[in-house]
Design a protein around this motif. Structure first.
Motif, PDB file in Angstrom:
ATOM      1  N   LEU A 194       1.304   2.439 -11.358  1.00  0.00           N
ATOM      2  CA  LEU A 194       0.206   2.557 -10.403  1.00  0.00           C
ATOM      3  C   LEU A 194      -0.777   1.406 -10.607  1.00  0.00           C
ATOM      4  O   LEU A 194      -1.257   0.796  -9.645  1.00  0.00           O
ATOM      5  CB  LEU A 194      -0.494   3.905 -10.593  1.00  0.00           C
ATOM      6  CG  LEU A 194      -1.638   4.212  -9.637  1.00  0.00           C
ATOM      7  CD1 LEU A 194      -1.143   4.218  -8.211  1.00  0.00           C
ATOM      8  CD2 LEU A 194      -2.271   5.546  -9.973  1.00  0.00           C
ATOM      9  N   ILE A 199       0.844  -1.208   0.000  1.00  0.00           N
ATOM     10  CA  ILE A 199       0.000   0.000   0.000  1.00  0.00           C
ATOM     11  C   ILE A 199       0.872   1.249   0.000  1.00  0.00           C
ATOM     12  O   ILE A 199       0.605   2.218  -0.717  1.00  0.00           O
ATOM     13  CB  ILE A 199      -0.968  -0.021   1.202  1.00  0.00           C
ATOM     14  CG1 ILE A 199      -1.972  -1.156   1.024  1.00  0.00           C
ATOM     15  CG2 ILE A 199      -1.710   1.312   1.316  1.00  0.00           C
ATOM     16  CD1 ILE A 199      -2.904  -1.337   2.181  1.00  0.00           C
ATOM     17  N   ILE A 200       1.947   1.198   0.787  1.00  0.00           N
ATOM     18  CA  ILE A 200       2.845   2.357   0.807  1.00  0.00           C
ATOM     19  C   ILE A 200       3.432   2.589  -0.588  1.00  0.00           C
ATOM     20  O   ILE A 200       3.481   3.714  -1.097  1.00  0.00           O
ATOM     21  CB  ILE A 200       3.966   2.158   1.845  1.00  0.00           C
ATOM     22  CG1 ILE A 200       3.346   2.225   3.250  1.00  0.00           C
ATOM     23  CG2 ILE A 200       5.045   3.229   1.703  1.00  0.00           C
ATOM     24  CD1 ILE A 200       4.315   1.957   4.362  1.00  0.00           C
ATOM     25  N   ILE A 220       0.920   4.293  -2.740  1.00  0.00           N
ATOM     26  CA  ILE A 220       0.766   5.724  -2.456  1.00  0.00           C
ATOM     27  C   ILE A 220       1.932   6.507  -3.052  1.00  0.00           C
ATOM     28  O   ILE A 220       1.761   7.596  -3.573  1.00  0.00           O
ATOM     29  CB  ILE A 220       0.643   5.944  -0.941  1.00  0.00           C
ATOM     30  CG1 ILE A 220      -0.674   5.335  -0.458  1.00  0.00           C
ATOM     31  CG2 ILE A 220       0.695   7.416  -0.594  1.00  0.00           C
ATOM     32  CD1 ILE A 220      -0.785   5.237   1.029  1.00  0.00           C
ATOM     33  N   LEU A 221       3.129   5.895  -2.992  1.00  0.00           N
ATOM     34  CA  LEU A 221       4.283   6.591  -3.551  1.00  0.00           C
ATOM     35  C   LEU A 221       4.155   6.756  -5.060  1.00  0.00           C
ATOM     36  O   LEU A 221       4.729   7.665  -5.655  1.00  0.00           O
ATOM     37  CB  LEU A 221       5.566   5.824  -3.231  1.00  0.00           C
ATOM     38  CG  LEU A 221       5.998   5.884  -1.776  1.00  0.00           C
ATOM     39  CD1 LEU A 221       7.216   5.017  -1.560  1.00  0.00           C
ATOM     40  CD2 LEU A 221       6.309   7.327  -1.376  1.00  0.00           C
ATOM     41  N   LYS A 222       3.386   5.876  -5.685  1.00  0.00           N
ATOM     42  CA  LYS A 222       3.241   5.967  -7.136  1.00  0.00           C
ATOM     43  C   LYS A 222       2.140   6.952  -7.543  1.00  0.00           C
ATOM     44  O   LYS A 222       1.983   7.278  -8.719  1.00  0.00           O
ATOM     45  CB  LYS A 222       2.913   4.586  -7.704  1.00  0.00           C
ATOM     46  CG  LYS A 222       4.104   3.654  -7.696  1.00  0.00           C
ATOM     47  CD  LYS A 222       3.686   2.242  -8.012  1.00  0.00           C
ATOM     48  CE  LYS A 222       4.855   1.292  -7.817  1.00  0.00           C
ATOM     49  NZ  LYS A 222       4.428  -0.110  -7.906  1.00  0.00           N
ATOM     50  N   LEU A 223       1.356   7.392  -6.553  1.00  0.00           N
ATOM     51  CA  LEU A 223       0.281   8.345  -6.872  1.00  0.00           C
ATOM     52  C   LEU A 223       0.865   9.659  -7.369  1.00  0.00           C
ATOM     53  O   LEU A 223       1.913  10.089  -6.908  1.00  0.00           O
ATOM     54  CB  LEU A 223      -0.560   8.644  -5.630  1.00  0.00           C
ATOM     55  CG  LEU A 223      -1.455   7.537  -5.092  1.00  0.00           C
ATOM     56  CD1 LEU A 223      -2.199   8.053  -3.875  1.00  0.00           C
ATOM     57  CD2 LEU A 223      -2.429   7.090  -6.138  1.00  0.00           C
ATOM     58  N   GLY A 224       0.170  10.280  -8.262  1.00  0.00           N
ATOM     59  CA  GLY A 224       0.526  11.643  -8.643  1.00  0.00           C
ATOM     60  C   GLY A 224       1.636  11.727  -9.661  1.00  0.00           C
ATOM     61  O   GLY A 224       2.134  12.787  -9.946  1.00  0.00           O
ATOM     62  N   ASP A 225       2.036  10.582 -10.234  1.00  0.00           N
ATOM     63  CA  ASP A 225       3.010  10.632 -11.323  1.00  0.00           C
ATOM     64  C   ASP A 225       2.243  10.650 -12.632  1.00  0.00           C
ATOM     65  O   ASP A 225       1.528   9.713 -12.959  1.00  0.00           O
ATOM     66  CB  ASP A 225       3.915   9.396 -11.234  1.00  0.00           C
ATOM     67  CG  ASP A 225       5.004   9.443 -12.282  1.00  0.00           C
ATOM     68  OD1 ASP A 225       4.980  10.392 -13.094  1.00  0.00           O
ATOM     69  OD2 ASP A 225       5.867   8.552 -12.292  1.00  0.00           O
ATOM     70  N   LYS A 226       2.410  11.766 -13.369  1.00  0.00           N
ATOM     71  CA  LYS A 226       1.521  11.980 -14.513  1.00  0.00           C
ATOM     72  C   LYS A 226       1.953  11.238 -15.779  1.00  0.00           C
ATOM     73  O   LYS A 226       1.224  11.192 -16.738  1.00  0.00           O
ATOM     74  CB  LYS A 226       1.467  13.470 -14.846  1.00  0.00           C
ATOM     75  CG  LYS A 226       0.284  14.167 -14.241  1.00  0.00           C
ATOM     76  CD  LYS A 226       0.364  15.609 -14.642  1.00  0.00           C
ATOM     77  CE  LYS A 226      -0.968  16.284 -14.614  1.00  0.00           C
ATOM     78  NZ  LYS A 226      -0.844  17.668 -15.020  1.00  0.00           N
TER      79      LYS A 226
END
Lengths: 126, 559
Positions: free
Chosen positions: A64, A46-47, A50-56
């Protein structure tokens, strides 16, 4: 070298290795698969997600996606475990197989994710 | 655009998610490792599920109590520590989500998204209106009802809020955005097939030019309706292929000319724009000497009209801004001003036109003139629609409201294109012709007739198009029969027929109608209703054409 890359790389690979650690062993024998290892694998996965979130970027999106697959598989594995234990009244071979094979699926997703990550690292010129 | 919202949310939620996951997992792990005791005092280790269940309801402050067995002291010590970390983590996460909802950037992104979706969902033809003000508001009010949908862009948020409060039906999608911003124009749907045009009526000619150029580059097919008053801009617009350029001053110039030389042509034009169809005394302009106050764009336009009509005129060069600066007031009429008016010959002039940029100055000039010469005919320029009541109360003989003219002509162009052709055509005729037409309209359709436009298509004229596709010959006079008694005439007059590029002003009654013909028809109150009934209903049409009332039997084969 950036701190971001170290942290995310660490978690991506840790997610895969923990997953592998849980998966390895006889698929029908629950004693060969530690509940703590599954717990750790879920948390780290899960961590990593979350670290992969927001990479466009395109790669970010695929990373993701693989991570989400791994999450779902691992959580499903834990859910099956809890359900078999408390609702069905104990584990049998069938549920044990389900738990371990679900985590095996998650492992595949994690492997894909790490391959993509490593590939991206090799491709970058710095 | 859609992705942008997700990315904003995800980026912001990264840290709170991490905090929640880490705090939860630490407390779950702790609870599992610390030995507890069951009811009989035997050592008991919590399972994952027990721990997860307990932490979930504790962290979210629901608190069901100690399960599955009462906790031991070591467990309670761990729980009290973990309450602080998990609850704080939980609140931090919730707080971030709430502040995210209120976030300005996010709200804008969401609004823009829904604006875009709304426009993508438009199926009717629509126009993009740039800038929301009293002109465009009056256009929206009239156009939005039936013919087209409208999309509005305005730079100022206040204006957009004003528009939203107006509650137009059907809804007018509106968004804050610079009109010359390509991206905003794209979001507003300039590329869409059903986008018919862009309307840009800014006061500033250069801005209109910029917008027109951008629109042309973005979509060649789109119709751009712009306002321009300076000749160099007009030429530029023609060069980039804009068909419709709104120049209020040119309209005023023409109206002045026709009003003096051919009042009935003027009357027909004004009737199209809502004037009653009769000439009152105060509608007739005098032929004597004119005084024009203000030598700006309007003054020049009036000069042009007067010159063409062969009227004697004199300029009073008054500049509103310069006047305000010099005298520190916009109230015209101190001694110096009075002498100036007398010098210009106010006593033997027959008409005074106040054409400065300042409404108050215009009013006071005319007031003073009236005091000096009570018989003088007064014409005022009114710049904005807001002050309309004051002008009406001031009993000025004729008022040219620039905004009104712009709104009217734009509306006619959008919704009643035939009226514009009609006005161009009647200007080629002479006064006698116009007198005949006005009299004819009076006798057939009454003192205050209405008009409407119609294209002969299956949608608008079902029965007629059916009949025409059978190659039946139907003339205009065939349709001019009452559906009550076909020997009586319907109270309608065909003003104009447009077939392809050909235009027939006052078409002959034996002309045959063809599919796709466009008609401009004058009618009285009931005429339109009756006419539409006849062309849409097969029974009515049949009666009107053949005098037979056919009865249909469902079991019989239709012929």
């Amino acid at each position: 070298m950036s701190m971001d890359k170290i942290v995310s790389g660490f978690f991506f690979i840790l997610a895969m290795t923990l997953n592998f650690g849980f998966f390895i062993g006889d698929i029908t024998v629950i004693e060969q698969h530690s509940a703590f290892e599954l717990f750790a694998a879920i948390i780290i996965n899960i961590i990593a997600t979350i670290l992969k979130l927001g990479d466009k970027t395109q790669l970010g999106a695929v990373l993701l996606a693989t991570s989400l697959v791994a999450d779902i598989q691992l959580i499903a594995s834990a859910t099956v475990w809890a359900f078999a234990e408390y609702v069905l009244g104990g584990l049998n071979v069938e549920s044990t197989t389900a738990i371990v094979s679900l985590s095996g699926g998650a492992l595949l997703a994690n492997v894909v994710s790490v391959i993509l990550f490593v590939g991206d690292t090799i491709k970058s010129k710095r | 655009m859609n992705d942008q919202i997700i990315w904003i949310v995800l980026k912001r939620l990264r840290t709170p998610f991490l905090v929640i996951i880490v705090t939860f997992s630490i407390s779950i792990l702790g609870l599992m490792l610390i030995p507890g005791a069951d009811n009989s005092g035997k050592v008991y280790y919590m399972s994952f599920f027990d721990a997860f269940y307990f932490v979930s309801y504790t962290a979210s402050t629901i608190g069901f109590g100690e399960t599955p067995y009462t906790f031991t002291y070591p467990q309670r010590m761990w729980v009290s520590a973990s309450i602080y970390i998990t609850v704080i983590g939980w609140f931090y996460g919730i707080g971030t989500i709430i502040s995210l909802i209120q976030d300005e950037t996010l709200r804008k992104a969401i609004n823009r998204n829904s604006f875009r979706r709304e426009i993508l969902g438009l199926v009717e033809p629509f126009y993009i209106i740039l800038g929301y003000n009293s002109i465009t508001k009056s256009i929206i009010n009239r156009v939005n009802k039936n013919e087209f949908r409208v999309v509005v862009l305005d730079r100022s948020e206040e204006k957009i809020e004003e528009l939203i409060l107006e509650n137009f039906y059907p809804n007018v999608p509106a968004f804050v955005g610079e009109a010359s911003n390509q991206k905003m124009l794209q979001i507003a749907g300039i590329h869409q097939k059903n986008c018919f045009g862009v309307i840009s009526l800014f006061e500033n000619d250069a801005k209109n030019t910029e917008i027109a150029t951008i629109c042309r580059l973005l979509n060649k097919k789109v119709d751009v309706i712009v306002k321009a008053s300076a000749p160099q801009h007009l030429e530029y617009f023609k060069s980039i292929g804009l068909e419709h350029v709104q120049n209020p001053f040119e309209i005023i110039s023409k109206r002045m000319y026709y009003s003096i030389t051919a009042p009935h042509i003027w009357l027909l034009e004004m009737w199209i724009y809502g004037h009653a169809l009769n000439l009152r005394n105060r509608d007739l302009l005098p032929h004597g000497k004119y005084i024009i106050c203000g030598y700006g764009r309007m003054g020049i336009a009036i000069e042009e009209g007067l010159k063409k009509a062969g009227i004697d005129y004199i300029f009073f060069d008054i500049n509103s801004e310069e006047y305000k600066q010099r005298k520190d007031t916009t109230i015209f009429g101190d001694e110096e001003d009075v002498t100036k008016l007398l010098e210009l010959g106010i006593m033997d002039s027959e008409c005074i036109i106040a054409a400065t940029k300042d409404d108050l100055l215009n009013l006071t000039i005319l007031n003073k003139a009236k005091v000096l010469n009570p018989d003088i005919y007064t014409i005022a320029r009114e710049n904005s629609l807001d002050g309309i009541n004051i002008f009406q109360a001031a009993k000025i003989d004729r008022i040219y409201i620039l905004e009104q003219i712009l709104a009217d002509t734009t509306y006619n162009y959008l919704a009643q294109p035939l009226t514009e052709i009609f006005i161009q055509e009647i200007r080629k005729k002479d006064e006698e012709w116009a007198v005949v037409i006005v009299n004819m309209l009076h006798t057939i359709t009454g003192a205050n007739p209405d008009y409407f436009e119609l294209q002969i298509t299956q949608e608008n004229a079902y029965a007629l198009s059916l009949e025409l596709s059978k190659e039946t010959k139907v003339t205009l006079s065939n349709l001019r029969r009452s559906r009550e008694d076909r020997n009586k005439l319907l109270h309608i007059v065909y003003l104009l027929l447009k077939r392809g590029e050909e235009i027939y002003l006052m078409p002959e009654s034996h002309m045959e109608i063809q599919l796709e013909d466009q008609l401009l028809i004058v009618c009285d109150d009931e005429g339109r209703n009756d006419f539409e009934y006849i062309i849409n209903n097969i029974h009515e049409l049949n009666y009107v054409l053949t005098s037979k009332e056919k009865s249909y039997n469902f079991f019989q084969k239709k012929d």
